[in-house]
Write a protein that holds these residues in place. Structure first.
Motif, PDB file in Angstrom:
ATOM      1  N   GLN A 194      44.081  39.862  50.838  1.00  0.00           N
ATOM      2  CA  GLN A 194      44.039  41.580  51.371  1.00  0.00           C
ATOM      3  C   GLN A 194      43.085  41.702  51.360  1.00  0.00           C
ATOM      4  O   GLN A 194      42.156  42.434  51.582  1.00  0.00           O
ATOM      5  CB  GLN A 194      44.880  41.776  49.869  1.00  0.00           C
ATOM      6  N   LEU A 195      41.767  40.682  50.092  1.00  0.00           N
ATOM      7  CA  LEU A 195      40.562  40.482  49.998  1.00  0.00           C
ATOM      8  C   LEU A 195      40.009  39.405  52.267  1.00  0.00           C
ATOM      9  O   LEU A 195      38.709  39.742  51.672  1.00  0.00           O
ATOM     10  CB  LEU A 195      40.093  39.846  49.500  1.00  0.00           C
ATOM     11  N   GLY A 196      40.761  39.150  52.092  1.00  0.00           N
ATOM     12  CA  GLY A 196      40.439  38.484  53.373  1.00  0.00           C
ATOM     13  C   GLY A 196      39.335  37.131  52.839  1.00  0.00           C
ATOM     14  O   GLY A 196      37.967  36.819  53.984  1.00  0.00           O
ATOM     15  N   VAL A 197      39.576  36.434  51.200  1.00  0.00           N
ATOM     16  CA  VAL A 197      38.720  35.426  51.686  1.00  0.00           C
ATOM     17  C   VAL A 197      39.943  34.378  51.235  1.00  0.00           C
ATOM     18  O   VAL A 197      41.551  34.364  51.181  1.00  0.00           O
ATOM     19  CB  VAL A 197      38.009  35.845  49.938  1.00  0.00           C
ATOM     20  N   SER A 198      39.808  33.120  50.814  1.00  0.00           N
ATOM     21  CA  SER A 198      40.681  32.262  50.672  1.00  0.00           C
ATOM     22  C   SER A 198      40.985  32.267  49.061  1.00  0.00           C
ATOM     23  O   SER A 198      40.721  32.387  48.737  1.00  0.00           O
ATOM     24  CB  SER A 198      39.695  30.157  50.521  1.00  0.00           C
ATOM     25  N   ARG A 199      41.892  30.468  48.965  1.00  0.00           N
ATOM     26  CA  ARG A 199      43.055  31.548  47.525  1.00  0.00           C
ATOM     27  C   ARG A 199      41.600  30.278  46.528  1.00  0.00           C
ATOM     28  O   ARG A 199      41.497  30.515  45.573  1.00  0.00           O
ATOM     29  CB  ARG A 199      43.809  30.662  47.598  1.00  0.00           C
ATOM     30  N   GLU A 200      41.263  29.275  46.415  1.00  0.00           N
ATOM     31  CA  GLU A 200      39.783  29.212  46.000  1.00  0.00           C
ATOM     32  C   GLU A 200      38.385  29.663  45.850  1.00  0.00           C
ATOM     33  O   GLU A 200      38.400  29.817  44.665  1.00  0.00           O
ATOM     34  CB  GLU A 200      39.418  27.017  46.723  1.00  0.00           C
ATOM     35  N   THR A 201      38.406  30.894  46.415  1.00  0.00           N
ATOM     36  CA  THR A 201      37.353  31.294  46.597  1.00  0.00           C
ATOM     37  C   THR A 201      37.772  32.808  44.923  1.00  0.00           C
ATOM     38  O   THR A 201      37.419  32.933  43.898  1.00  0.00           O
ATOM     39  CB  THR A 201      37.056  32.832  47.196  1.00  0.00           C
ATOM     40  N   VAL A 202      39.246  32.726  45.291  1.00  0.00           N
ATOM     41  CA  VAL A 202      39.706  33.966  44.392  1.00  0.00           C
ATOM     42  C   VAL A 202      39.784  33.171  42.717  1.00  0.00           C
ATOM     43  O   VAL A 202      38.826  34.074  41.676  1.00  0.00           O
ATOM     44  CB  VAL A 202      41.062  34.055  45.073  1.00  0.00           C
ATOM     45  N   ARG A 203      40.686  31.707  43.204  1.00  0.00           N
ATOM     46  CA  ARG A 203      40.619  30.841  41.617  1.00  0.00           C
ATOM     47  C   ARG A 203      38.848  31.390  40.559  1.00  0.00           C
ATOM     48  O   ARG A 203      38.798  30.902  39.878  1.00  0.00           O
ATOM     49  CB  ARG A 203      41.202  29.900  41.882  1.00  0.00           C
ATOM     50  N   ALA A 204      38.055  30.681  42.066  1.00  0.00           N
ATOM     51  CA  ALA A 204      36.530  30.666  41.729  1.00  0.00           C
ATOM     52  C   ALA A 204      35.891  31.896  41.213  1.00  0.00           C
ATOM     53  O   ALA A 204      35.231  31.790  39.732  1.00  0.00           O
ATOM     54  CB  ALA A 204      35.914  30.530  42.580  1.00  0.00           C
ATOM     55  N   TRP A 205      36.649  33.283  41.270  1.00  0.00           N
ATOM     56  CA  TRP A 205      36.329  34.507  40.438  1.00  0.00           C
ATOM     57  C   TRP A 205      37.256  34.499  39.196  1.00  0.00           C
ATOM     58  O   TRP A 205      36.258  35.260  38.266  1.00  0.00           O
ATOM     59  CB  TRP A 205      36.821  35.033  41.826  1.00  0.00           C
ATOM     60  N   GLU A 206      38.333  33.979  38.660  1.00  0.00           N
ATOM     61  CA  GLU A 206      38.916  34.255  37.808  1.00  0.00           C
ATOM     62  C   GLU A 206      38.338  33.472  36.599  1.00  0.00           C
ATOM     63  O   GLU A 206      38.878  34.181  35.991  1.00  0.00           O
ATOM     64  CB  GLU A 206      40.528  34.216  38.341  1.00  0.00           C
ATOM     65  N   THR A 207      37.459  32.393  37.269  1.00  0.00           N
ATOM     66  CA  THR A 207      37.465  31.443  36.159  1.00  0.00           C
ATOM     67  C   THR A 207      36.092  31.663  35.951  1.00  0.00           C
ATOM     68  O   THR A 207      35.339  30.585  34.817  1.00  0.00           O
ATOM     69  CB  THR A 207      37.953  30.017  36.663  1.00  0.00           C
ATOM     70  N   GLY A 208      35.311  32.457  36.617  1.00  0.00           N
ATOM     71  CA  GLY A 208      34.028  32.262  36.270  1.00  0.00           C
ATOM     72  C   GLY A 208      33.045  31.709  37.268  1.00  0.00           C
ATOM     73  O   GLY A 208      31.848  31.173  36.873  1.00  0.00           O
ATOM     74  N   ARG A 209      33.484  30.548  38.275  1.00  0.00           N
ATOM     75  CA  ARG A 209      32.378  29.757  37.990  1.00  0.00           C
ATOM     76  C   ARG A 209      31.848  30.596  39.297  1.00  0.00           C
ATOM     77  O   ARG A 209      30.548  30.115  39.749  1.00  0.00           O
ATOM     78  CB  ARG A 209      33.297  28.918  39.172  1.00  0.00           C
ATOM     79  N   SER A 210      31.993  32.085  40.036  1.00  0.00           N
ATOM     80  CA  SER A 210      30.910  32.220  41.258  1.00  0.00           C
ATOM     81  C   SER A 210      31.422  33.649  40.681  1.00  0.00           C
ATOM     82  O   SER A 210      32.580  34.345  40.481  1.00  0.00           O
ATOM     83  CB  SER A 210      31.573  31.978  42.571  1.00  0.00           C
ATOM     84  N   THR A 211      30.462  34.627  41.506  1.00  0.00           N
ATOM     85  CA  THR A 211      30.557  36.044  41.868  1.00  0.00           C
ATOM     86  C   THR A 211      30.528  36.659  42.820  1.00  0.00           C
ATOM     87  O   THR A 211      29.326  36.442  43.761  1.00  0.00           O
ATOM     88  CB  THR A 211      29.809  36.532  39.981  1.00  0.00           C
ATOM     89  N   PRO A 212      31.998  37.152  43.250  1.00  0.00           N
ATOM     90  CA  PRO A 212      30.984  37.865  44.676  1.00  0.00           C
ATOM     91  C   PRO A 212      29.782  38.985  44.782  1.00  0.00           C
ATOM     92  O   PRO A 212      29.289  39.203  43.925  1.00  0.00           O
ATOM     93  CB  PRO A 212      33.060  39.115  45.043  1.00  0.00           C
ATOM     94  N   SER A 213      29.564  39.050  45.600  1.00  0.00           N
ATOM     95  CA  SER A 213      28.269  40.183  46.276  1.00  0.00           C
ATOM     96  C   SER A 213      28.968  40.893  47.253  1.00  0.00           C
ATOM     97  O   SER A 213      29.729  40.019  47.905  1.00  0.00           O
ATOM     98  CB  SER A 213      27.191  38.959  46.447  1.00  0.00           C
ATOM     99  N   GLY A 214      28.093  42.169  47.369  1.00  0.00           N
ATOM    100  CA  GLY A 214      27.859  42.877  48.745  1.00  0.00           C
ATOM    101  C   GLY A 214      29.850  43.032  49.318  1.00  0.00           C
ATOM    102  O   GLY A 214      30.474  44.111  47.932  1.00  0.00           O
ATOM    103  N   ARG A 215      29.944  43.321  50.295  1.00  0.00           N
ATOM    104  CA  ARG A 215      31.235  44.226  50.478  1.00  0.00           C
ATOM    105  C   ARG A 215      32.370  43.641  49.909  1.00  0.00           C
ATOM    106  O   ARG A 215      33.242  44.453  49.137  1.00  0.00           O
ATOM    107  CB  ARG A 215      31.094  43.967  51.612  1.00  0.00           C
TER     108      ARG A 215
END
Length: 377
Positions: free
Chosen positions: A32-53
Motif C-alpha cells: 500500500q505504501l509502495g515500499v519493501s517489506r524490509e523497510t516496513v520491518r525497519a520502521w516497526e523495529t525502530g531501526r529507521s524512520t520514514p521521511s518526506g512523502r
C-alpha cells in the motif's frame, strides 16, 4: 498549497500493534505504501524512520488504522498474489482473531465465545498451509513436512489449555513442528532413508540443495528471519539462542548461500525466492477434524497402554507376594567328602581305572571271611 512532511508518528511498537490490529501483514502494508517489506520491518523495529512523502503516507495510514474497523483499509487485491511464508498472528499480547480461509466456517460473532474445537480449527486452518511449506524448506521432504505439522498440532490439541492462553500460539506450534522435523532419529526410519525427488525447476533445486547443506540451527534461523519475517530477538528466542548468536548464524547462512548463489545475496531477493520455492510444491495439510481425531486416538492409545503396564506391574507384584516364602529356610549345606572313597564320577562311560577297580571289587567279594553262625548245643 504547501504540504507538511513533519507528520507525527507513534512509537515503533504502536506502529506494529496497529498493523496487526487491522490483520495486515508487513508485505500488505508495504504494497500500500509502495515500499519493501524490509523497510516496513525497519520502521516497526525502530531501526529507521520514514521521511518526506513516505512519512506523510505512513502517518495517515497509521491514523486510519487507529480509528477502528470502520477505516477503509484493505489488503491489496492482486489476482495472483505473491506467495507468502508469513503467518500474521500477533506475537505479543493477545492473539488476534484468525482470518477465515476457504473451506473454513466463519467463527461465531464476537459475543459468543469460541469452543475449544472451533478455536483449534481456526488456528490450524490459518497456520497449517504456510507451516507445511516452511517445514518443507527446512527438511527438503514433503511427507516429513506434513507429518511434522500434523504431529505438532496433535500435541497442541492434547495441551490445548496451555496453548490457548499462550500469547502467540502460532509460534508455539511452529517451534514444535520445527523440533520434530529436525529430529536426528528420522534418519533411522526406513521411509526416510532414501531422498525424495527434487523440485522440477533448476533454480528451486539449487536453492534447496544449498539450504540442506547448512547446519540445522543455521537453516532454522535463516528461515525464521528471511522466510517467515520474524525480528532478530524473536528469532533468537524461538531458536533458544542469544541475539548475538542468532545474528552470527544468520550472517553465516547468508554468506554460504551468496557464495553458491550470488543472485540471492540481497535479503529481499532471498525472501522472494524462498516463498516461490515453497509455493511451487503442492503440499496439502490434513483437515482439522482429522488432526483432532488423530490426537484423541493417540491419547487414548497411550492411556490404555499406561493402564495395561500398571495392571501388569500390580499383577507381578501380587504374584511375587503370594509365592514368596513366609518363614526363613536355611540353605542346604554343601556335602562333605568321605575319606577313602573316590569322588563320584560324572555320568558317562567309565574310565580304565574305574573299570579295573570295579572288577577287583567284584572278584574279592566272594573270598571274604565266613559268616559266624550260632551252633546248637
Amino acid at each position: 498549497m504547501t504540504q507538511s512532511f513533519d507528520t507525527p508518528l507513534p512509537p515503533p511498537g504502536e506502529r506494529r500493534r496497529l498493523r496487526e490490529k487491522a490483520s495486515l501483514t508487513q508485505a500488505q502494508l508495504a504494497a500500500q505504501l509502495g515500499v519493501s517489506r524490509e523497510t516496513v520491518r525497519a520502521w516497526e523495529t525502530g531501526r529507521s524512520t520514514p521521511s518526506g512523502r513516505k512519512r506523510e503516507s505512513y502517518g495517515k495510514l497509521l491514523a486510519s488504522l487507529a480509528v477502528g474497523p470502520s477505516a477503509d483499509v484493505t489488503a491489496p487485491q492482486d489476482p495472483q498474489p505473491a506467495p507468502e511464508l508469513t503467518v500474521s498472528l500477533v506475537r505479543t499480547g493477545k492473539p488476534r482473531p484468525p482470518v477465515p480461509t476457504a473451506g473454513l466456517t466463519p467463527p461465531p460473532p464476537a459475543s459468543a465465545p469460541l469452543t475449544p474445537a472451533q478455536a483449534f480449527d481456526a488456528l490450524y486452518a490459518f497456520c497449517a498451509p504456510a507451516l507445511v511449506r516452511q517445514t518443507y524448506l527446512l527438511t527438503g521432504r514433503r511427507e516429513l513436512a506434513r507429518e511434522s505439522v500434523e504431529q505438532a498440532f496433535q500435541v497442541a490439541w492434547q495441551r490445548w489449555p496451555e496453548v490457548a492462553v499462550d500469547p502467540d500460539p502460532a509460534s508455539w506450534v511452529r517451534a514444535t513442528a520445527y523440533e520434530y522435523a529436525l529430529s536426528p532419529w528420522h534418519r533411522f526410519r526406513p521411509r526416510y532413508r532414501h531422498p525424495e525427488p527434487p523440485p522440477a525447476d533448476a533454480a528451486d533445486r539449487a536453492l534447496l540443495d544449498v539450504l540442506l547443506t547448512l547446519p540445522p540451527s543455521y537453516r532454522r534461523t535463516l528461515l525464521l528471519y528471511d522466510g517467515v519475517g520474524l525480528g532478530l530477538p524473536e528469532t533468537a528466542a524461538e531458536t533458544e539462542a542469544s541475539t548475538p548468536a542468532a545474528a552470527n548464524r544468520l550472517l553465516h547462512a547468508r554468506s554460504a548461500i551468496a557464495a553458491r548463489l550470488p543472485d540471492l545475496a540481497e535479503p529481499e531477493v532471498l525472501h522472494r525466492r524462498l516463498a516461490e520455492t515453497a509455493s511451487t510444491e503442492r503440499l496439502r495439510a490434513a483437515k482439522p477434524p482429522t488432526v483432532r481425531n488423530g490426537s484423541e486416538r493417540r491419547a487414548r492409545f497411550w492411556t490404555r497402554a499406561a493402564i495395561a503396564v500398571t495392571v501388569a506391574i500390580i499383577g507381578a507384584t501380587a504374584l511375587t507376594l503370594h509365592s514368596a516364602p513366609t518363614r526363613y529356610e536355611p540353605p542346604v549345606p554343601a556335602g562333605e567328602t568321605v575319606p577313602g572313597l573316590p569322588p563320584r564320577a560324572a555320568p558317562g562311560t567309565l574310565s580304565t581305572a574305574e573299570l579295573t577297580l570295579r572288577a577287583k571289587l567284584r572278584a574279592e567279594s566272594a573270598n571274604g571271611p565266613e559268616k559266624l553262625l550260632p551252633e546248637p548245643r
